[in-house]
Structure formats: C-alpha cells, structure tokens
Motif scaffolding. Structure first.
Motif, PDB file in Angstrom:
ATOM      1  N   LYS A 142       0.832  -1.214   0.000  1.00  0.00           N
ATOM      2  CA  LYS A 142       0.000   0.000   0.000  1.00  0.00           C
ATOM      3  C   LYS A 142       0.864   1.260   0.000  1.00  0.00           C
ATOM      4  O   LYS A 142       0.537   2.255  -0.653  1.00  0.00           O
ATOM      5  CB  LYS A 142      -0.900   0.011   1.241  1.00  0.00           C
ATOM      6  CG  LYS A 142      -2.181  -0.787   1.057  1.00  0.00           C
ATOM      7  CD  LYS A 142      -3.023  -0.692   2.322  1.00  0.00           C
ATOM      8  CE  LYS A 142      -4.021  -1.816   2.392  1.00  0.00           C
ATOM      9  NZ  LYS A 142      -4.393  -2.104   3.793  1.00  0.00           N
ATOM     10  N   ALA A 143       1.955   1.196   0.774  1.00  0.00           N
ATOM     11  CA  ALA A 143       2.830   2.362   0.871  1.00  0.00           C
ATOM     12  C   ALA A 143       3.441   2.685  -0.479  1.00  0.00           C
ATOM     13  O   ALA A 143       3.402   3.834  -0.929  1.00  0.00           O
ATOM     14  CB  ALA A 143       3.925   2.095   1.906  1.00  0.00           C
ATOM     15  N   THR A 179       0.879  11.640 -10.516  1.00  0.00           N
ATOM     16  CA  THR A 179       0.223  12.944 -10.640  1.00  0.00           C
ATOM     17  C   THR A 179       1.225  14.010 -11.068  1.00  0.00           C
ATOM     18  O   THR A 179       0.982  14.781 -11.999  1.00  0.00           O
ATOM     19  CB  THR A 179      -0.403  13.336  -9.298  1.00  0.00           C
ATOM     20  OG1 THR A 179      -1.196  12.244  -8.842  1.00  0.00           O
ATOM     21  CG2 THR A 179      -1.266  14.567  -9.428  1.00  0.00           C
ATOM     22  N   SER A 181       0.844   4.101  -2.796  1.00  0.00           N
ATOM     23  CA  SER A 181       0.462   5.498  -2.540  1.00  0.00           C
ATOM     24  C   SER A 181       1.543   6.443  -3.034  1.00  0.00           C
ATOM     25  O   SER A 181       1.238   7.518  -3.542  1.00  0.00           O
ATOM     26  CB  SER A 181       0.212   5.704  -1.046  1.00  0.00           C
ATOM     27  OG  SER A 181       1.427   5.879  -0.361  1.00  0.00           O
ATOM     28  N   LEU A 182       2.803   6.033  -2.885  1.00  0.00           N
ATOM     29  CA  LEU A 182       3.874   6.906  -3.364  1.00  0.00           C
ATOM     30  C   LEU A 182       3.856   7.000  -4.882  1.00  0.00           C
ATOM     31  O   LEU A 182       4.039   8.079  -5.453  1.00  0.00           O
ATOM     32  CB  LEU A 182       5.231   6.375  -2.889  1.00  0.00           C
ATOM     33  CG  LEU A 182       5.487   6.450  -1.392  1.00  0.00           C
ATOM     34  CD1 LEU A 182       6.832   5.847  -1.055  1.00  0.00           C
ATOM     35  CD2 LEU A 182       5.420   7.874  -0.887  1.00  0.00           C
ATOM     36  N   GLU A 194      -4.531  12.396  -4.193  1.00  0.00           N
ATOM     37  CA  GLU A 194      -3.497  11.485  -4.687  1.00  0.00           C
ATOM     38  C   GLU A 194      -2.127  11.882  -4.176  1.00  0.00           C
ATOM     39  O   GLU A 194      -1.323  11.038  -3.782  1.00  0.00           O
ATOM     40  CB  GLU A 194      -3.493  11.485  -6.223  1.00  0.00           C
ATOM     41  CG  GLU A 194      -4.639  10.708  -6.832  1.00  0.00           C
ATOM     42  CD  GLU A 194      -4.813  11.022  -8.310  1.00  0.00           C
ATOM     43  OE1 GLU A 194      -3.908  11.615  -8.910  1.00  0.00           O
ATOM     44  OE2 GLU A 194      -5.891  10.686  -8.837  1.00  0.00           O
ATOM     45  N   THR A 200       1.260   6.642  -6.802  1.00  0.00           N
ATOM     46  CA  THR A 200       0.110   7.456  -7.232  1.00  0.00           C
ATOM     47  C   THR A 200       0.482   8.934  -7.254  1.00  0.00           C
ATOM     48  O   THR A 200       0.152   9.659  -8.191  1.00  0.00           O
ATOM     49  CB  THR A 200      -1.072   7.253  -6.267  1.00  0.00           C
ATOM     50  OG1 THR A 200      -1.169   5.873  -5.962  1.00  0.00           O
ATOM     51  CG2 THR A 200      -2.365   7.725  -6.871  1.00  0.00           C
ATOM     52  N   GLY A 201       1.181   9.352  -6.190  1.00  0.00           N
ATOM     53  CA  GLY A 201       1.608  10.748  -6.136  1.00  0.00           C
ATOM     54  C   GLY A 201       2.592  11.073  -7.243  1.00  0.00           C
ATOM     55  O   GLY A 201       2.499  12.129  -7.876  1.00  0.00           O
ATOM     56  N   GLY A 258      -3.539  10.506   0.463  1.00  0.00           N
ATOM     57  CA  GLY A 258      -3.298   9.069   0.455  1.00  0.00           C
ATOM     58  C   GLY A 258      -1.862   8.682   0.708  1.00  0.00           C
ATOM     59  O   GLY A 258      -1.557   7.512   0.907  1.00  0.00           O
ATOM     60  N   ASN A 259      -0.982   9.679   0.726  1.00  0.00           N
ATOM     61  CA  ASN A 259       0.449   9.389   0.849  1.00  0.00           C
ATOM     62  C   ASN A 259       0.758   8.762   2.198  1.00  0.00           C
ATOM     63  O   ASN A 259       0.351   9.256   3.244  1.00  0.00           O
ATOM     64  CB  ASN A 259       1.226  10.693   0.677  1.00  0.00           C
ATOM     65  CG  ASN A 259       2.699  10.470   0.569  1.00  0.00           C
ATOM     66  OD1 ASN A 259       3.319   9.959   1.487  1.00  0.00           O
ATOM     67  ND2 ASN A 259       3.260  10.840  -0.549  1.00  0.00           N
ATOM     68  N   ILE A 260       1.520   7.677   2.151  1.00  0.00           N
ATOM     69  CA  ILE A 260       1.754   6.895   3.375  1.00  0.00           C
ATOM     70  C   ILE A 260       2.638   7.656   4.365  1.00  0.00           C
ATOM     71  O   ILE A 260       2.398   7.621   5.579  1.00  0.00           O
ATOM     72  CB  ILE A 260       2.351   5.511   3.002  1.00  0.00           C
ATOM     73  CG1 ILE A 260       2.446   4.617   4.225  1.00  0.00           C
ATOM     74  CG2 ILE A 260       3.709   5.641   2.344  1.00  0.00           C
ATOM     75  CD1 ILE A 260       1.138   4.021   4.596  1.00  0.00           C
TER      76      ILE A 260
END
Lengths: 158, 384
Positions: A12-13, A23, A16-17, B206, A19-20, B210-212
């Motif tokens: 998940k970590a 963007t 999420s990174l 995003e 995904t950023g 959501g950033n861990i």
C-alpha cells in the motif's frame, strides 16, 4: 499473519507513493497545462482588470481640465492621511471669490489602496490606476502632486 | 537561548549551549524567523532529548495595535484595517465589522448584497484552505503541493482582483452592502473555477491525503480531546476535528446561511489528520454553497443607502462570523459619536494557539510541525 500484514502495508505504501509520482509526472508530459507566467518579461502582455487598485490618479481631459472642486471629502475619508488638499481662492471677473484646488498632494508611501477616497469623491475627479510598479530609490519621490501644472477645474462642475 | 522566566522558576544556571544545568532539559527557540511558523511567531520550547516538555508562545512581534488604531477611525474607515488581521480571510473580517456597524445602525442589507457577501466569503474560505493545504504540506517537506494549491488559489485571486480590485486586502464590504457591483464576468469566471476545482481536487488526495508518509506523520499526532477543545476556546476546524459542533454559520446563522444547504464537517479523532480532513471537507462544502448561489443572485441594489457620516447609537454591539480559522467576534462600544469608543476582536488564531502547548507536550519535536501546520496559524491574526 504478521508477515502478511507487513507485506500488504509495504504494498500500500509503495502504491500510494507511486500514485503521487504519477500525478506530478503527468505534468511533465502535458506541458500545455503549465500556467506559470514569466513576469518581468511579459510586462507588455499584462492585462490588469480595470478595477485593479494600483495608485490614485486625477483624471484630466484634453483641455487639461479636472473635476476637483477642492472639497476635501477624500482627505476626510482617507484613514491614513494619504491625501492633503491645498486650496486657493480664484477671483472671477465679477470680483467674486471662489474656492478652488491649488495642489492635490498624494502620499503614495502611506496609501493602502482602500478605495475610500474614490468612493467619497462627489464629482468623480479621482480614480484608481492600474500601475503597480512603484519602487523608487528615495521615498520622497512617492509624494506626488496629482493635478497637472496649469490645469483648472472643468466648467460646470460644482 | 533561554527565557528569564525559565531560569528564575527553575533556579538553574544556563550553560553556553542552552542546556539548563542539572535538569537534563534544554531550551530552544523556534522563530520568530522560522519558516515553519508562517510568520513571526516565537515558540520557546523546553526539550528533554527530543521530547517536548513545554511550549511557551511569545507574541508581540507583529503587534500593530489595530484595536487602538480603530478608536480614532470612523465607522467606514476602521474596516479596511481588519483585512490585515487574518489576511487570508480578509473578506470575512471585513464582513464581521460591516455587520457590527449595521447592527448598530439597524440597517437592512439588500438581498443582492447579502448573496454577494456570502459568495465572497466562501470563495475566500476555499482560497484560505488551499493556501493552508500547500503550506502545511511544505512544512512536512513536500514542496510540490504548494504549487498545485496556488494554481487553484490563483483562479480565486483573479476573480477577486476583477470584482474587488485587490487580491489580498480587498476592503470590499462596507456598512450597508458591498463597495461595487459584481463584475459582468464574475458568474462565468466562478463557474470556470468550480469546473477547475472539481477537475483538480482529486490530485490533492493522490498527492498528499493518500500518501503513506504523510498519513504516518499526521495520525495520532497532536491529539486534542473535545473537552480540551472547549476549555481552550478552540473554534473552527480545530474544534470540529475533535467533534465539537462550532460552526457559527449553523449555530448562529447570519446573512442567508440559514437558507443554504451545507453540512458541518466534523471528525472525532481530534488528531492532525482529523483537522486535515475537516478542512478538505470544508472546501467541498464551500463549493456546494457557491454552486447554490451563483445562478441565483437576486437583482437589486448592492448597497443600502447610508448617511455620509455614520453615527452609532450609544451602546455595545457584538457579532460573530465563521472565518476560515474559526470564530471571529467583533465587539464595538459606542458613545454615540462618529468613532468607536472601544473595539475588541475575538480572533480564532489566539485561542487555537493556546491549545498548542497542551497538544504538543510529550510528543517529539518533529511532530510539532504537523500539529502547528494543522492549527493553520496566521500570526497577524493572533497579535493584531
């Protein structure tokens, strides 16, 4: 169980990174969406709205005539004593004395562009101009005389 | 560095490197010139290792005596200076002042002016939260979000510039209504902004939500319970994140807020992440309010007719509004003259800051940035 959770956390970590990163990276391949302006270079294309408050100016027509009666409404409306109006007495050919504007002193260094003087003016003699580049080397240069030399009040303005 | 109070109270000597002798504690200064305090806030922090023992905020670095100054200004003039208190919600500050004067004059504001005021307030709220989002992400080390936030905020600034004439210190609300009518382009540009906002808001989630790394730094950090939020006088998103319903727009509706449909965003966790989520939710609610109003602006006057010189009757007048940071109260004591006898502002930042010591005690120094960032402090609002 612990290992399973640990792996899912890591997954998940990383997701999420990524995904950023996606963007931000997206803008790298879509340069058309960049809205940055190169300010000093685009000075000619600058398009400021007509209501933008940059400095107070006095309107003069082509005959070098203004509409200021010297009533000091703007001076009273100003919260910072930015405006100082010096009046004189004009003598008409019939010998009547009439109060008129001598000097409209405007302290730009004190002005906060609140627009209260323009609102207060009963004859619409002053307005806000769009010029915003006011930096000078000496603050005395910011004290301005708004009525042009040789100008007089327009006929019919009371 | 150390504070005198510290040394006197503990009766200890201070060594050269700032440590207090014999206690194992160390006093450091964060600010007044520190990028994470967003202004000239001076925090004297007592540390034990990396654990915060105590925080003493020192104020006064940007005190401009706005309250005292207002006593010599007329009821039209004193409003402009409140734009400089909480400069990110200057419209709402001006709104509160104008409303207090109207209360004293018993002036009815035309419906068009009321709608314009609410529209401007909500646009300001979105702009303020956008800036907070960018600046807070920057506090935590993420630099890019700042530019994303400013892209949307710029659209609002342009709308403000076109209608009000200024981008930050608008001075658009006057007693009796607003200073000028809406610009002909206003509706079109606001609709464009709503479109832009809705197209881009997912990027915020995003990039940051959501950033861990962000979540781990925010969750469980700077917890404020509902009881403490009430006892410290916290308002706004800080109180709502702890589950306290404190939205003045709902509790004491002013202008047309009682006719509008919007939700009061609350969370229950009370930590930094809850405060973050409340502000993100509020942006959506503000957009919802703007959408309801933008096509229904009534025709009519934008300003009620007022006398040239305003005189408030003898008495005391108080109004409160919900700024982007919480409850702003304006208290005017009038002696019947043209200038107020006394003006007092109840600013949201001051009360919210008072809870910082309680929230940060026992946590690590690095967590202080997350706590402080989600308090959304604007220092001129605290000092005035």
């Amino acid at each position: 169980m612990f290992i399973k959770e640990y792996i899912s956390d890591v997954y998940k970590a990383v997701k999420s990174l990524l995904t950023g990163m996606k963007t931000t990276g997206g803008y790298f391949i879509r340069p058309g969406e960049i809205i940055t302006q190169q300010y000093p270079e685009n000075r000619d294309q600058l398009n400021l709205p007509e209501r933008f408050r940059g400095e107070v100016v006095m309107l003069h027509d082509e005959n070098n005539e203004h509409a200021c009666t010297g009533c000091t409404a703007c001076e009273l409306a100003c919260p910072n004593a930015t405006i100082k109006i010096i009046t004189k007495f004009d003598v008409s050919p019939e010998g009547k004395k009439k109060k008129a504007l001598d000097t409209f002193v405007y302290h730009l260094e004190l002005c906060t562009m609140c627009n209260l003087c323009v609102e207060a003016c009963p004859t619409g003699a002053i307005t806000m101009a769009q010029n915003f580049e006011h930096s000078v080397f000496d603050r005395s240069k910011l004290t301005k005389k708004l009525n042009q030399p040789g100008s007089k009040i327009r006929e019919g303005v009371e | 560095m150390y504070t005198e109070t510290q040394v006197i109270r503990n009766n200890t000597k201070v060594t050269v490197d700032g440590a207090l002798d014999g206690t194992g504690e160390m006093v450091i200064n964060v600010g007044p010139q520190h990028p994470a305090t967003h202004g000239v806030l001076h925090l004297v922090i007592t540390l034990n290792g990396e654990t915060i023992q105590k925080i003493e905020p020192h104020l006064g670095y940007i005190h401009r005596s706005i309250e005292k100054m207002s006593e010599s200004l007329s009821y039209r003039q004193f409003i402009y200076v409140t734009s400089r208190m909480d400069y990110l919600s200057s419209h709402i500050n001006n709104h509160a002042c104008a409303m207090t004067v109207e209360k004293g004059l018993q002036l009815e504001v035309p419906p068009r002016a009321q709608v314009i005021r609410v529209l401007m307030d909500e646009l300001t709220r979105v702009a303020s939260h956008e800036l907070w989002w960018g600046a807070m992400a920057m506090d935590l080390g993420a630099f890019t979000p700042f530019f994303y936030a400013f892209r949307e905020r710029e659209a609002i600034s342009d709308i403000m510039e076109e209608t009000c004439g200024a981008r930050l210190t608008m001075n658009y609300m006057v007693p009796g209504g607003v200073m000028a009518d809406l610009h002909p382009n206003f509706q079109r540009r606001v609709k464009d902004f709503i479109k832009l906002f809705k197209a881009k808001i997912h990027e915020y989630d995003e990039l940051v939500t959501g950033n861990i790394i962000f979540q781990n730094r925010m969750k469980g950090v700077g917890v404020l319970s509902a009881e403490d939020a009430v006892s410290f006088g916290c308002t706004g998103p800080v109180a709502r994140a702890s589950g306290v319903k404190s939205d003045i727009r709902k509790l004491y509706p002013y202008e047309i807020y009682d006719k509008l449909e919007f939700d009061e965003v609350t969370e229950t966790a009370g930590d930094s992440f809850a405060r973050y989520m409340v502000r993100m939710g509020e942006m959506h609610q503000s957009i919802r309010i703007i959408e309801q109003l933008i096509d229904n602006i009534p025709e009519g006057d934008f300003q009620a007719k007022t006398k040239a010189v305003l005189k408030l009757p003898k008495g005391e007048f108080y109004t409160r509004v919900e700024t982007a940071r919480g409850e702003l109260g304006v208290y005017i004591v009038s002696e019947g003259g043209t200038t107020p006898y006394r003006i007092k502002y109840r600013s949201p930042g001051f009360s919210n800051l008072s809870a910082l010591d309680h929230m940060a005690r026992g946590s690590k120094l690095g967590d202080l940035m997350a706590t402080m960032g989600t308090l959304d402090l604007v220092i001129p609002d605290i000092d005035r």
